[in-house]
Enzyme design. Structure first.
Site, PDB file in Angstrom:
ATOM      1  CB  CYS A 145      -1.033  -0.128   0.963  1.00 59.44           C
ATOM      2  SG  CYS A 145      -1.960   1.503   1.906  1.00 59.44           S
ATOM      3  NE  ARG A 178     -10.633  -3.727  -8.484  1.00 58.40           N
ATOM      4  CZ  ARG A 178      -9.396  -3.138  -7.748  1.00 58.40           C
ATOM      5  NH1 ARG A 178      -8.582  -4.355  -7.438  1.00 58.40           N
ATOM      6  NH2 ARG A 178      -9.333  -2.386  -7.696  1.00 58.40           N
TER       7      ARG A 178
END
Ligand code: XMP
Length: 516
Positions: free
Chosen positions: A333, A435
């Site tokens: 992250c 995605r």
């Protein structure tokens, strides 16, 4: 084993308000490596995970025997990972890293987990007596099941047909009724439900490996197999549903096809859904959760991520059954680097724990657990359970191909090929691109993507099962050092008197603790 354990309440203890506020002041701006716990007088005769109660709440209605959840990341949790996690007493959350419209692949992962083990198979594959053996064999191949139940039009049991019954038979000529073992030659349980112990006794006594269950009027109600009973016994801590199947969760997002995705996953009997977005304290989440409840009522729903008291209260008010806490601590992250927003994970956990108070809604401590010792901290400061991603990356059960990379060995200056797997943050540019349907995506939308995650190569290693077991051993050692005999007791002892435990580490103490 489990029976020897004290049956402690898996819920997080209630924290006295003044104590809570004092600890919050102490941990403001801090994370795992900022604190050590002072060792207490140990009371455990041995640090054996099979003898220590580590149970916890995942969500309002789901309890785990082990507080470990594998993260919904497309390089971490698909069916193989979810199966290992549930077998070891935790749970896996299948990611939603499939393109919009591609709901079926995620549903298939859930179905694989749900069909891995059973207590009672309530919907065994069945055939008509008049079907040909060829039809039955085709069903066996398709379903990879070696025993079919034979039923009539009213679902009354007529017999069983196994692979052995059809071997060397001309499938197009013979009918199922000619080859099956008829009901009068089978051991069958008639009437009410049967416990696994009763089923096992009956199967041993009568030397059978399959036990069909029928109602008083002869209708098939289920099938118990010796294979499933053996697995249940071998895995006493496994996370199972009421039918003895492994539990599994799935993530759905908060926009696009999330309602349709939820409907399909619920149909596949997923145990818990996770609405998971980078910033869960948002108008998008507000709308998504209201819509979700309108469509699906009380389906078990975890929501996140948040990292502040306001964020946790917001999800609580929207009716979350579990709250995922963590903004920016994750291994893949980059949110804090790219936005300068986030909350150090220890502060986030204490803040959110105090915010959920006596609501009974559990917290999942999500991200930042880079060493096993941090597990105990996450579970004591506020997490009911912990979610881990990087810790399981590169394992056999993690999705993705192994790639070989050249690595220079500093000692010998030789280059060797080392196997790696990729771990990528779900907000990394590649994960987002995969995605989105890039072909159809709006150009502006693609260009506006701001990545908050990255890709890392992780050396390929063995099974995630070994990692989970090692983590649990270390957690049990933490419990022993803490003078407790269960996870619940460690939490209670800590929160009864935090100063007795808490040691703030100086920079040099941190070096002494972690630099090797
Ligand atoms: P660990 O430290 O166990 O953390 O790898 C896993 C958690 O990290 C979060 N995650 C992300 N957070 N950008 C983020 O800000 C990302 O790209 C990303 N990918 C994963 C997530 O909460 C996961 O469970």
């Amino acid at each position: 084993m489990l029976d020897d354990m004290s049956d402690s309440d898996p819920s997080f203890p209630l924290i006295d308000e003044r104590t809570g506020r004092a600890v919050l002041e102490l941990v403001r701006g801090c994370t795992f490596d900022d604190f050590l716990f002072a060792p207490q007088r140990s009371v455990l005769p041995r640090r054996d995970p099979s003898a220590i109660d580590l149970s916890c709440k995942l969500s309002r209605r789901i309890t785990l025997k082990r507080p470990i959840v594998s993260a919904n990341m497309d390089t971490v949790t698909r069916a193989p990972m979810a199966i290992v996690q549930a077998e070891e007493g935790g749970i896996g959350i299948i990611d939603r890293g499939f393109r919009p419209g591609e709901i079926e692949p995620q549903v298939r992962e859930v179905e694989i987990v749900k069909r891995t083990q059973h207590g009672v198979i309530t919907d065994p594959y069945s055939v008509w007596p008049a079907a040909t053996v060829a039809d039955a064999m085709a069903l066996m191949t398709r379903s990879r099941v070696g025993t079919l139940v034979v039923v009539d039009g009213e679902h009354r049991l007529l017999g069983l047909l196994t692979e052995r019954d059809v071997r060397f038979v001309d499938g197009s000529r013979a009918s199922v009724s000619e080859r099956m073992t008829p009901i009068d030659r089978l051991v069958v349980h008639r009437g009410g439900p049967l416990t696994p112990e009763e089923a096992e006794r009956l199967m041993v006594e009568r030397k059978v490996k399959k036990l069909p269950l029928v109602s008083r009027d002869g209708r098939l109600t289920g099938l118990i197999t010796a294979r499933d009973l053996v697995r249940q016994r071998r895995l006493p801590f496994a996370t199972r549903d009421a039918k003895g199947r492994l539990r599994v969760g799935a993530a759905i997002g908060a926009t696009g096809d999330y309602l349709e995705r939820a409907a399909e996953l619920i149909r596949a009997e997923v145990d818990v859904l996770v609405i998971d977005i980078a910033h869960g304290h948002s108008a998008v989440m507000d709308r998504a959760m209201r819509e979700f409840r309108k469509h699906f009522g009380q389906v078990e729903l975890v929501a996140g991520n948040v990292a502040t008291a306001e964020g946790a209260r917001f999800l609580l008010d929207l009716g979350a059954d579990g709250i995922k806490v963590g903004i920016g601590p994750g291994g893949g992250c980059t949110t804090r680097m790219t936005t300068s927003f986030g909350v150090p994970q220890l502060q986030a956990l204490v803040e959110c724990r105090l915010a959920v108070g006596a609501s009974g809604v559990p917290i999942i401590a999500d991200g930042g657990i880079r060493r096993h010792g941090a597990l105990a901290e996450a579970l004591v400061f506020g997490g009911d359970s912990t979610m881990l991603g990087s810790a399981f990356a590169g394992t056999e059960e993690a999705p993705g191909e192994i790639v070989h990379k050249s690595v220079l060995l500093p000692e010998s200056q030789k280059t060797v090929k080392v196997p790696f797997k990729v771990l990528r943050g779900m907000a990394s540019i590649d994960a987002i691109r995969d995605r989105l349907d890039v072909e159809d995506a709006d150009k502006v939308e693609l260009e506006a993507l701001g990545a908050e995650g990255m890709e890392i190569s992780v050396p390929a290693r063995g099974s995630a099962r070994t990692i989970v077991r090692d983590m649990l051993k270390h957690l049990c050692s933490s419990i022993s050092y803490g003078g407790a005999s269960s996870l619940a007791e460690l939490r209670s002892l800590f929160w009864a008197d935090p100063p007795r435990f808490l040691i703030r580490q100086s920079a040099s103490a941190r070096r002494e603790s972690y630099e090797r």
